[in-house]
Design a protein around this motif. Structure first.
Motif, PDB file in Angstrom:
ATOM      1  N   MET A 192       2.336  -2.878   3.417  1.00 49.29           N
ATOM      2  CA  MET A 192       1.340  -3.906   3.036  1.00 49.29           C
ATOM      3  C   MET A 192       1.739  -4.655   1.772  1.00 49.29           C
ATOM      4  SD  MET A 192      -2.433  -2.189   3.231  1.00 49.29           S
ATOM      5  CE  MET A 192      -3.066  -1.438   4.731  1.00 49.29           C
ATOM      6  N   VAL A 193       2.109  -3.883   0.748  1.00 46.64           N
ATOM      7  CA  VAL A 193       2.344  -4.485  -0.569  1.00 46.64           C
ATOM      8  C   VAL A 193       3.818  -4.787  -0.802  1.00 46.64           C
ATOM      9  CG1 VAL A 193       0.330  -3.346  -1.546  1.00 46.64           C
ATOM     10  CG2 VAL A 193       2.591  -2.262  -1.780  1.00 46.64           C
ATOM     11  N   ASP A 194       4.658  -4.491   0.192  1.00 49.97           N
ATOM     12  CA  ASP A 194       6.088  -4.729   0.016  1.00 49.97           C
ATOM     13  C   ASP A 194       6.771  -4.897   1.375  1.00 49.97           C
ATOM     14  OD1 ASP A 194       8.649  -4.979  -0.881  1.00 49.97           O
ATOM     15  OD2 ASP A 194       8.814  -2.957  -1.721  1.00 49.97           O
ATOM     16  N   PRO A 195       6.481  -6.005   2.064  1.00 50.51           N
ATOM     17  CA  PRO A 195       7.069  -6.209   3.400  1.00 50.51           C
ATOM     18  C   PRO A 195       8.594  -6.286   3.358  1.00 50.51           C
ATOM     19  CG  PRO A 195       5.941  -8.199   2.638  1.00 50.51           C
ATOM     20  CD  PRO A 195       5.576  -7.102   1.681  1.00 50.51           C
ATOM     21  N   GLY A 196       9.147  -6.529   2.167  1.00 44.31           N
ATOM     22  CA  GLY A 196      10.601  -6.548   2.027  1.00 44.31           C
ATOM     23  C   GLY A 196      11.258  -5.200   2.257  1.00 44.31           C
ATOM     24  N   LYS A 197      10.432  -4.140   2.363  1.00 43.19           N
ATOM     25  CA  LYS A 197      10.991  -2.820   2.711  1.00 43.19           C
ATOM     26  C   LYS A 197      11.596  -2.836   4.111  1.00 43.19           C
ATOM     27  CE  LYS A 197       8.480   0.417  -0.169  1.00 43.19           C
ATOM     28  NZ  LYS A 197       7.162   1.044  -0.354  1.00 43.19           N
ATOM     29  N   LEU A 198      11.162  -3.788   4.919  1.00 43.51           N
ATOM     30  CA  LEU A 198      11.740  -3.930   6.259  1.00 43.51           C
ATOM     31  C   LEU A 198      12.824  -4.999   6.214  1.00 43.51           C
ATOM     32  CD1 LEU A 198       8.429  -3.774   8.321  1.00 43.51           C
ATOM     33  CD2 LEU A 198      10.070  -1.937   7.895  1.00 43.51           C
ATOM     34  N   ASP A 199      13.801  -4.837   7.082  1.00 44.08           N
ATOM     35  CA  ASP A 199      14.972  -5.721   7.033  1.00 44.08           C
ATOM     36  C   ASP A 199      14.673  -7.145   7.501  1.00 44.08           C
ATOM     37  OD1 ASP A 199      16.535  -3.711   6.079  1.00 44.08           O
ATOM     38  OD2 ASP A 199      17.282  -3.104   8.063  1.00 44.08           O
ATOM     39  N   GLU A 200      13.572  -7.310   8.231  1.00 47.94           N
ATOM     40  CA  GLU A 200      13.262  -8.638   8.763  1.00 47.94           C
ATOM     41  C   GLU A 200      11.882  -9.089   8.294  1.00 47.94           C
ATOM     42  OE1 GLU A 200      14.309  -9.255  12.879  1.00 47.94           O
ATOM     43  OE2 GLU A 200      15.284  -7.302  12.926  1.00 47.94           O
ATOM     44  N   LYS A 201      11.657 -10.375   8.387  1.00 51.34           N
ATOM     45  CA  LYS A 201      10.357 -10.928   7.998  1.00 51.34           C
ATOM     46  C   LYS A 201       9.357 -10.678   9.111  1.00 51.34           C
ATOM     47  CE  LYS A 201      11.963 -14.658   4.982  1.00 51.34           C
ATOM     48  NZ  LYS A 201      13.420 -14.814   5.298  1.00 51.34           N
ATOM     49  N   THR A 202       8.558  -9.633   8.942  1.00 48.00           N
ATOM     50  CA  THR A 202       7.566  -9.319   9.961  1.00 48.00           C
ATOM     51  C   THR A 202       6.265 -10.071   9.666  1.00 48.00           C
ATOM     52  OG1 THR A 202       6.897  -7.327   8.748  1.00 48.00           O
ATOM     53  CG2 THR A 202       8.622  -7.069  10.424  1.00 48.00           C
ATOM     54  N   THR A 203       5.274  -9.854  10.522  1.00 48.71           N
ATOM     55  CA  THR A 203       4.086 -10.714  10.534  1.00 48.71           C
ATOM     56  C   THR A 203       2.840  -9.975  10.049  1.00 48.71           C
ATOM     57  OG1 THR A 203       5.044 -11.819  12.474  1.00 48.71           O
ATOM     58  CG2 THR A 203       2.703 -12.224  12.020  1.00 48.71           C
TER      59      THR A 203
ATOM     60  N   HIS B 255       1.179 -14.030   0.036  1.00 47.77           N
ATOM     61  CA  HIS B 255       2.517 -14.548  -0.264  1.00 47.77           C
ATOM     62  C   HIS B 255       2.917 -14.209  -1.696  1.00 47.77           C
ATOM     63  CE1 HIS B 255       5.471 -17.577  -1.517  1.00 47.77           C
ATOM     64  NE2 HIS B 255       5.813 -17.683  -0.249  1.00 47.77           N
ATOM     65  N   ASP B 256       2.060 -14.583  -2.632  1.00 46.91           N
ATOM     66  CA  ASP B 256       2.439 -14.484  -4.047  1.00 46.91           C
ATOM     67  C   ASP B 256       2.414 -13.043  -4.560  1.00 46.91           C
ATOM     68  OD1 ASP B 256       2.539 -17.208  -3.865  1.00 46.91           O
ATOM     69  OD2 ASP B 256       0.777 -17.583  -5.116  1.00 46.91           O
ATOM     70  N   TRP B 257       1.419 -12.282  -4.156  1.00 54.14           N
ATOM     71  CA  TRP B 257       1.277 -10.920  -4.682  1.00 54.14           C
ATOM     72  C   TRP B 257       2.186  -9.925  -3.970  1.00 54.14           C
ATOM     73  CZ3 TRP B 257      -4.815 -10.313  -4.875  1.00 54.14           C
ATOM     74  CH2 TRP B 257      -5.321 -11.138  -5.890  1.00 54.14           C
ATOM     75  N   PHE B 258       2.197 -10.004  -2.653  1.00 53.70           N
ATOM     76  CA  PHE B 258       2.849  -8.943  -1.888  1.00 53.70           C
ATOM     77  C   PHE B 258       4.166  -9.381  -1.242  1.00 53.70           C
ATOM     78  CE2 PHE B 258      -1.777  -7.448  -1.086  1.00 53.70           C
ATOM     79  CZ  PHE B 258      -1.822  -6.825  -2.322  1.00 53.70           C
ATOM     80  N   GLY B 259       4.391 -10.684  -1.177  1.00 57.85           N
ATOM     81  CA  GLY B 259       5.653 -11.158  -0.622  1.00 57.85           C
ATOM     82  C   GLY B 259       5.650 -11.447   0.866  1.00 57.85           C
ATOM     83  N   TRP B 260       4.464 -11.611   1.431  1.00 55.62           N
ATOM     84  CA  TRP B 260       4.421 -11.915   2.870  1.00 55.62           C
ATOM     85  C   TRP B 260       4.898 -13.340   3.128  1.00 55.62           C
ATOM     86  CZ3 TRP B 260       4.121  -8.543   6.649  1.00 55.62           C
ATOM     87  CH2 TRP B 260       3.626  -7.264   6.350  1.00 55.62           C
ATOM     88  N   ARG B 261       5.819 -13.486   4.059  1.00 57.53           N
ATOM     89  CA  ARG B 261       6.393 -14.793   4.374  1.00 57.53           C
ATOM     90  C   ARG B 261       5.987 -15.294   5.760  1.00 57.53           C
ATOM     91  NH1 ARG B 261       6.517 -14.531  -0.126  1.00 57.53           N
ATOM     92  NH2 ARG B 261       8.238 -14.567  -1.622  1.00 57.53           N
ATOM     93  N   SER B 262       5.388 -14.425   6.556  1.00 51.57           N
ATOM     94  CA  SER B 262       4.938 -14.822   7.890  1.00 51.57           C
ATOM     95  C   SER B 262       3.482 -14.385   8.058  1.00 51.57           C
ATOM     96  CB  SER B 262       5.829 -14.179   8.960  1.00 51.57           C
ATOM     97  OG  SER B 262       5.291 -14.395  10.254  1.00 51.57           O
ATOM     98  N   VAL B 263       2.573 -15.314   7.834  1.00 46.00           N
ATOM     99  CA  VAL B 263       1.141 -15.032   7.926  1.00 46.00           C
ATOM    100  C   VAL B 263       0.575 -15.867   9.070  1.00 46.00           C
ATOM    101  CG1 VAL B 263      -1.067 -15.071   6.719  1.00 46.00           C
ATOM    102  CG2 VAL B 263       1.054 -14.679   5.416  1.00 46.00           C
ATOM    103  N   ILE B 264       0.000 -15.214  10.059  1.00 44.25           N
ATOM    104  CA  ILE B 264      -0.571 -15.952  11.192  1.00 44.25           C
ATOM    105  C   ILE B 264      -2.097 -15.908  11.116  1.00 44.25           C
ATOM    106  CG2 ILE B 264      -0.856 -16.008  13.708  1.00 44.25           C
ATOM    107  CD1 ILE B 264       2.009 -15.217  14.045  1.00 44.25           C
TER     108      ILE B 264
END
Lengths: 217, 217
Positions: free
Chosen positions: A141-152, A171-180
């Motif tokens: 949740m707080v670090d999606p970069g732990k996964l190798d790909e940009k998940t949703t 986006h700003d706090w946790f680093g999510w790049r794919s928000v649907i």
């Protein structure tokens, strides 16, 4: 920003710690003002000088934004304790799932024709309920970069403005790049019902560190 | 191989056409032996000399493997017409979802504590029911390479041998490279409940050509 985190479990602790590390003031709320897990969390984060604790009502009154990180089965009761007036006009990010963990096969306590997200929105009509983050384990949740790909990650809610705010925070706090944006709060049904597939995937992948990526062409 | 495709809708037509193009003999089954959609499908594929049609029972008797491509709401009835004896000992790949399309918000006719996959397995205990392909639109089912990334398809079923066979068929026939075995037939619940998220994603992505990829670390 002043943020309320309701719930002292793994999700509340992980989100709370991430937010104080980002420099926010976080009050962790629980049923009892001196909940031992909240006390220990604040002690662990005391170097930040921004980690405090109190009752659900204390926290909800304190926060400009509120995270519901309580167990789904306890959420409505916890939020009633937090108080309608303390949550009025505020964004409530609802990370909970209405899970019944009894037995080998998890089930939902509400689904299909209703959802916990909708129940919360109906109970607190003047709060801007945004369902999000309930489809992922707390460490992702707080670090999606732990996964190798940009998940949703998904958001559901009735207020376009509140969804835009939450989108930016994710986006700003946790680093999510794919928000649907799935739509209004009724789409909470789909992400809560996904919790059962999440459970099966946790077993199939032998991991809690996973997520789905929506691939469209 | 001789294959039965039960159902004349988009899923049945797409799977049936793919299989005849691969050189298999396919009988499309429907309620009536002269279903106009089955007749037209066989005519469209007549160059293959391997596309034929008949009743559900004709098709089930003909096929070494059976695809259930009927609407979820009609599946149990269609399979009863196909006949217990015609399906005995055979693999049934169940692609259906128990959807109620009435209203703007889709719901499931069975979920949470049971699933259509389980209902079918209970009704046909000597058939090897494998739930699969129900999480994707038909054009992606038979050609996952339409998407730029290797997305995921799921299998659920009680027989490890049957799952191994279906895993290989999904790979060899349709090109699936990421197949996750979720567990026994009770895990049908999770992929059928995912259908509601699929619906929301179809609206959010404005596409039918999408799928999810499970990313784990």
């Amino acid at each position: 920003m002043k943020i309320a985190v309701l719930g002292t479990g793994m999700v509340g602790q992980t989100i709370g710690s991430k937010l104080v590390q980002l420099g926010h003031e976080v009050m962790m709320g629980s049923r009892d003002a001196d909940n031992p897990k909240a006390v220990m969390w604040a002690k662990k984060e005391e170097a930040s000088q921004h980690a405090i604790f109190g009752t659900f009502a204390n926290a909800a009154a304190f926060g400009e934004i509120i995270f519901n990180c309580t167990l789904g089965s306890a959420s409505l009761n916890a939020l009633q304790q937090a108080g309608v007036d303390n949550m009025k006009g505020k964004i409530l990010i609802d990370t909970s799932n209405p899970l019944n963990y009894d037995g080998d096969i998890w089930t939902l306590t509400v689904c299909n024709t209703d959802s916990l997200g909708e129940q919360i929105q109906r109970a607190f009509p003047e709060t801007l309920v945004i369902k999000s983050l309930n489809t992922i384990n707390s460490n992702v949740m707080v670090d999606p970069g732990k996964l190798d790909e940009k998940t949703t990650v998904f958001i559901s809610g009735n207020s376009a403005d509140a969804k835009a705010t939450v989108n930016k925070l994710l986006h700003d706090w946790f680093g999510w790049r794919s928000v649907i944006d799935l739509g209004d709060i009724t789409t909470s049904r789909s992400v809560e019902m996904y919790a059962i597939l999440w459970r099966n995937l946790r077993q199939a992948t032998s991991s809690q560190r996973f997520n789905i990526k929506v691939v469209a062409s």
